[in-house]
Motif scaffolding. Structure first.
Motif, PDB file in Angstrom:
ATOM      1  N   THR B  18       0.883  -1.159   0.000  1.00  0.00           N
ATOM      2  CA  THR B  18       0.000   0.000   0.000  1.00  0.00           C
ATOM      3  C   THR B  18       0.917   1.204   0.000  1.00  0.00           C
ATOM      4  O   THR B  18       2.136   1.063  -0.049  1.00  0.00           O
ATOM      5  N   SER B  19       0.375   2.344   0.141  1.00  0.00           N
ATOM      6  CA  SER B  19       1.214   3.537  -0.026  1.00  0.00           C
ATOM      7  C   SER B  19       2.406   3.533   0.943  1.00  0.00           C
ATOM      8  O   SER B  19       2.313   3.048   2.076  1.00  0.00           O
ATOM      9  N   GLU B  21       3.419   5.934   2.421  1.00  0.00           N
ATOM     10  CA  GLU B  21       3.050   6.765   3.560  1.00  0.00           C
ATOM     11  C   GLU B  21       2.537   5.915   4.707  1.00  0.00           C
ATOM     12  O   GLU B  21       2.870   6.158   5.870  1.00  0.00           O
ATOM     13  N   ASP B  22       1.759   4.874   4.380  1.00  0.00           N
ATOM     14  CA  ASP B  22       1.237   3.991   5.423  1.00  0.00           C
ATOM     15  C   ASP B  22       2.375   3.326   6.174  1.00  0.00           C
ATOM     16  O   ASP B  22       2.377   3.263   7.403  1.00  0.00           O
ATOM     17  N   ALA B  25       4.149   5.746   8.376  1.00  0.00           N
ATOM     18  CA  ALA B  25       3.354   6.029   9.558  1.00  0.00           C
ATOM     19  C   ALA B  25       3.491   4.901  10.575  1.00  0.00           C
ATOM     20  O   ALA B  25       3.621   5.134  11.779  1.00  0.00           O
ATOM     21  N   LEU B  26       3.476   3.674  10.049  1.00  0.00           N
ATOM     22  CA  LEU B  26       3.618   2.530  10.954  1.00  0.00           C
ATOM     23  C   LEU B  26       4.986   2.511  11.631  1.00  0.00           C
ATOM     24  O   LEU B  26       5.099   2.322  12.846  1.00  0.00           O
ATOM     25  N   ARG B  50       5.205  -6.485   2.835  1.00  0.00           N
ATOM     26  CA  ARG B  50       4.108  -6.739   3.745  1.00  0.00           C
ATOM     27  C   ARG B  50       3.661  -8.179   3.546  1.00  0.00           C
ATOM     28  O   ARG B  50       3.460  -8.614   2.429  1.00  0.00           O
TER      29      ARG B  50
END
Lengths: 299, 621
Positions: B18-19, B21-22, B25-26, B50
């Motif tokens: 996914t992005s 950015e995700d 953030a994680l 992932r």
């Protein structure tokens, strides 16, 4: 090191067939007639060939007098001292003494001091110079070759003195409390160091001390002397393995046993010497045995 | 192979990322990456894959190759540490944001220490350890912080023993801290706290500070290892490092923890020691000051006095705190300008002179003379004190002394003046050399041979107290002319002084030296030459100093009585002829010449007794 080993002058190695001193019924007293005082009376012992014999006794018990007679500075009033069967008549490079106080000549450099013996005997040969170099290296003083004794530390001075004696390849080396006056740490370092030298060259060594730890750490045979007049009170064979390391020795059960045995004998002698008994000496030994017991229990 | 523990169906879905950015953030929610910059996180995110796992899936087992690092996104994973890991809490359940599989970042740890089993359906981020370390190396600032947080995490959350937790260190991730003016002041303050620099002036410390670089290290990092080239020395500013001396160093305490103000890395200052004797590892985030040993030595060359002190304090520190054997702790010497070896003989005298001129003592001397002369001037010429007013005043004397045409016939411009000096000096020289040539051997034998002493000493002691003046009549009867009696009288006094001191010198020699010499095979005469003579030397030269002084005052006595020249004669005849200023000129000249001869004897003594000079003079330096 290998290169040096090849050069280990054969003369620095102990001679295979020599080096046994026999002391037979020796007596020595000072003063005359009514004022005569026996310092050594009817004293007999053997300094066995190629062994490190340590003599320990209460201070002032006449050890130094014995050493002077062994070295040949004084003659016994009675009895005989022989080296390999020949009577001892005077000072000789066969029996070299390393004294309590440092006797390095302060006006000579370390190297000159070590070379003194060969030079005095007119043997300033290439061979002697090689030996001096080898020994300087052996005692870790190569960098201090041209320093004068007062510029060396206490431990270095003692090592220089050992080298000065060894270059003459004595049959017997006699050491009279050589590490007295060193601080505790240098002293322990010197023990290991000296034990190492002995283990390497295996010549007959006679070592006199008042320090029980020193005695046990170094000795093959321990002569325990009585109080004045001096005689041998007991002989303990110290069968601890060599090469010796401080950590090994003082952790070993056997060393503790020898120590307790030696201390109790010394204690008895100390008690005898003071009429009424020396409380201080008794307290000392008691405290010591307690401490040793504790150490054992802890282990 | 790497995923030996995973069967193919365990990787049920590898969703395309996914992005970024995700992921970033994680990562931000995890302990190790919290502080990293957005930019760095983006790059780390690029490494992450992932993955999802079903309950019962085993991610890795004990002993598997440790390659990847995992971060929980959702679900639950049980992390069971092996007993071999030495951890106290063996089981832990991982929740979202938790990080595990960190064996991938550990040094010398290529195998898994734990088993990770999925207990609920879990989603994970998986990052290749190697790639991560590579990335962190490229960015040391972030890298250091991340790895240090990892090691904290491992010891804190997993309570692993510290010795296991050596996370990989990132090469060259040392941070340089720029030096500002304010931090320079701090540095000087800090240097002042260190043992070797304690006594150095602020100005010098400022110059030392200029040589310094300030650096930060992170836990687990190795500052240097045994055998590395030793260039720099380090001073702790904050944090903790462990200094482990190598076995070859012969030190008795092998491990030491360094705290603020401690100095390490001093192998850079050791003579003949180009390699590190110890390994130093950072235990807690540490800040150190670092300076090149050679720069430091060069700086101290400009100020050898300070340099010597600092170096000797270094040596003390090394033997005392690190209990290294002394022969190893030979710090470099600060070479003195123009002289490397300790000065000897004349050189030493010059050296002493130079020191003396630089010291405050010459001013004291000048002040002393000033007071004395001022008193003379005031007492005689200004106050005209009762006893003093008959004396020649200083102005009169100086005028007369420096007068090209002296009233009383004697000044620095007349050849007569020098003739008087020359005659006196010659007499003293002859008498002194004779006295030395006879007195020293006599003293040596007196001290050495008991028999000789019993013969000679009583006679010697009977003659010695007889004053020189009492000898005058006999001297005149014994010797013809005016020269010999004067020399004889001068000789006599200094002879006794020399012989007596030499004898005491022989007696002062410790018996152990003679015993040692005999023991080493020397014969009687060798003992005499090699032990008795050098051993008595210090006393002999003390005796000679006394003897040269005694020679001067017996000379004057003798010259007053007989003789036609000489300073004593000048004084006496000037008195007869009422030339008072000339008396004082004679006296002052006598004082100056006497002082010079005494100094000469001292110089010769220094030259002949190098060993003693080094013992006494240089010992005090």
């Amino acid at each position: 090191m290998a290169a040096l080993d090849n050069q280990v002058p054969s003369a620095v190695k102990a001679r295979a067939d020599a080096g046994e001193i026999q002391v037979t019924n020796v007596s020595r007293s000072y003063g005359v007639a009514r004022f005569a005082k026996d310092v050594v009376r009817d004293c007999s012992f053997t300094i066995e060939r190629h062994k490190l014999t340590v003599m320990i006794g209460p201070s002032g018990c006449g050890k130094t007098t014995l050493i002077r007679m062994l070295a040949g500075f004084e003659k016994p009033n009675a009895g005989s001292i022989t080296l390999d069967g020949k009577p001892v008549t005077g000072p000789n490079k066969d029996r070299l003494v390393v004294f309590q106080e440092t006797a390095l000549f302060p006006w000579m450099t370390t190297y000159e001091n070590i070379m003194y013996g060969p030079r005095a005997r007119g043997e300033d040969s290439q061979h002697a110079r090689d030996q001096a170099k080898f020994l300087l290296d052996k005692v870790g003083l190569t960098g201090f070759r041209d320093k004068y004794p007062p510029q060396l530390s206490g431990g270095m001075q003692r090592r220089a003195e050992l080298a000065r004696a060894m270059i003459n390849n004595p049959v017997v080396m006699i050491l009279d409390e050589p590490f007295r006056g060193l601080d505790a740490m240098s002293k322990e370092l010197m023990w290991e160091y000296y034990a190492g030298l002995y283990e390497e060259f295996r010549r007959t060594n006679f070592f006199v001390t008042t320090d029980i730890d020193e005695a046990i750490f170094l000795a093959d045979r321990l002569l325990i002397m009585s109080n004045i007049p001096t005689r041998v009170r007991a002989v303990i064979e110290v069968d601890l393995p060599r090469p010796r390391r401080l950590a090994d020795i003082f952790d070993s059960e056997r060393a503790n046993e020898v120590k307790i045995q030696a201390l109790s004998l010394l204690h008895e002698e100390a008690m005898k010497s003071f009429t009424g008994g020396s409380k201080a000496a008794a307290d000392f030994v008691e405290a010591y045995s307690k401490r040793m017991g504790k150490a054992k229990a802890g282990a | 192979m790497r995923r030996a523990a995973l069967s193919a169906q365990n990787i049920s879905s590898v969703r395309s990322l996914t992005s970024t950015e995700d992921v970033v953030a994680l990562l931000k929610t995890t302990a190790p990456f919290q502080q990293a910059s957005e930019d760095a996180l983006r790059r780390i995110a690029a490494l992450a894959r992932r993955e999802s796992y079903a309950p019962g899936d085993v991610l890795y087992r004990l002993g598997d190759a440790a390659d990847d690092l995992y971060i929980m996104v959702s679900g639950r994973v049980d992390h069971a540490l092996g007993t071999g890991s030495g951890a106290r809490t063996l089981n832990q359940t991982m929740k979202p944001g938790d990080v595990f599989g960190w064996s991938a970042l550990m040094k010398d740890q290529y195998r898994r220490l734990a088993q990770a089993t999925c207990t609920e359906r879990a989603e994970l981020l998986r990052i290749d350890g190697h790639a991560l370390v590579g990335l962190l190396e490229a960015d040391p600032a972030t890298g250091g912080a991340v790895l240090s947080r990892f090691s904290t995490l491992i010891t804190q959350d997993f309570t692993l023993p510290e010795e296991l937790v050596h996370v990989l260190s990132v090469a060259k991730r040392v941070e340089q801290v720029p030096l500002t003016r304010a931090s320079m002041d701090d540095l000087v303050l800090l240097l002042k706290k260190t043992m070797p620099f304690q006594v150095v002036s602020d100005e010098m410390l400022r110059r030392v500070a200029k040589l310094s670089r300030r650096e930060r290290y992170h836990p687990g990092e190795i500052i240097y290892r045994v055998g590395d080239q030793s260039d720099d020395i380090f001073i702790m500013v904050s944090g903790k490092v462990e200094h482990a001396l190598g076995l070859g160093s012969g030190a008795r305490t092998l491990n030491q923890t360094m705290n603020e103000g401690d100095v390490f890395g001093w192998a850079a200052l050791l003579k003949d020691q180009p390699a590190r004797l110890a390994s130093t590892t950072c235990l807690e985030k540490a800040e150190v000051i670092r300076m090149a040993g050679n720069d430091l030595i060069r700086l101290f060359e400009s100020d050898p006095a300070t340099g010597d002190v600092v170096m000797s304090r270094f040596a003390t520190m090394i033997t005392r705190d690190f209990t290294l054997p002394e022969e190893l702790a030979q710090v470099l010497k600060i070479p003195k300008r123009g002289e490397e070896a300790p000065p000897t003989g004349l050189g030493l005298t010059m050296y002493r002179m130079a020191l003396w001129v630089k010291s405050p003592w010459p001013y004291l001397m000048v002040a002393g003379f000033g007071l004395f002369l001022a008193f003379w001037y005031l007492a005689v010429e200004v106050w005209q004190l009762p006893r003093f007013k008959e004396m020649p005043g200083i102005t009169t004397v100086v005028k007369e002394w420096l007068n090209p045409d002296p009233t009383y016939g004697l000044s620095v411009y007349t050849s007569e003046y020098y003739q008087h000096i020359w005659v006196s000096v010659r007499r003293v020289a002859i008498a002194f050399l004779l006295a030395t040539g006879l007195g020293v051997p006599l003293g040596l034998f007196l001290g050495w041979s008991r028999n000789f002493r019993e013969y000679v000493f009583p006679v010697f002691e009977t003659l010695r107290p007889i004053p020189i003046l009492a000898w005058v009549p006999l001297a005149i009867i014994m010797f013809t002319g005016s020269e010999t009696p004067v020399i004889y009288l001068t000789f006599l006094a200094s002879f006794f002084a020399t012989a007596l001191n030499t004898m005491l010198g022989v007696e002062s020699i410790d018996e152990s030296y003679t015993r040692a010499a005999y023991c080493l095979g020397a014969n009687k005469w060798q003992v005499f030459g090699h032990v008795i003579v050098p051993g008595a030397m210090p006393f002999i030269f003390t005796g000679l100093q006394i003897s040269v002084g005694v020679a001067w005052f017996s000379l004057v006595a003798a010259e007053m009585v007989s003789g036609q020249y000489g300073l004593g004669y000048v004084i006496n005849s000037s008195y007869m002829m009422v030339r008072y200023p000339t008396i004082v000129i004679g006296m002052v000249t006598l004082g100056a010449v006497g002082y010079t001869t005494s100094a000469l004897v001292r110089i010769v003594g220094d030259y002949m007794m190098q060993w003693r000079v080094r013992e006494l003079a240089l010992g005090a330096r």
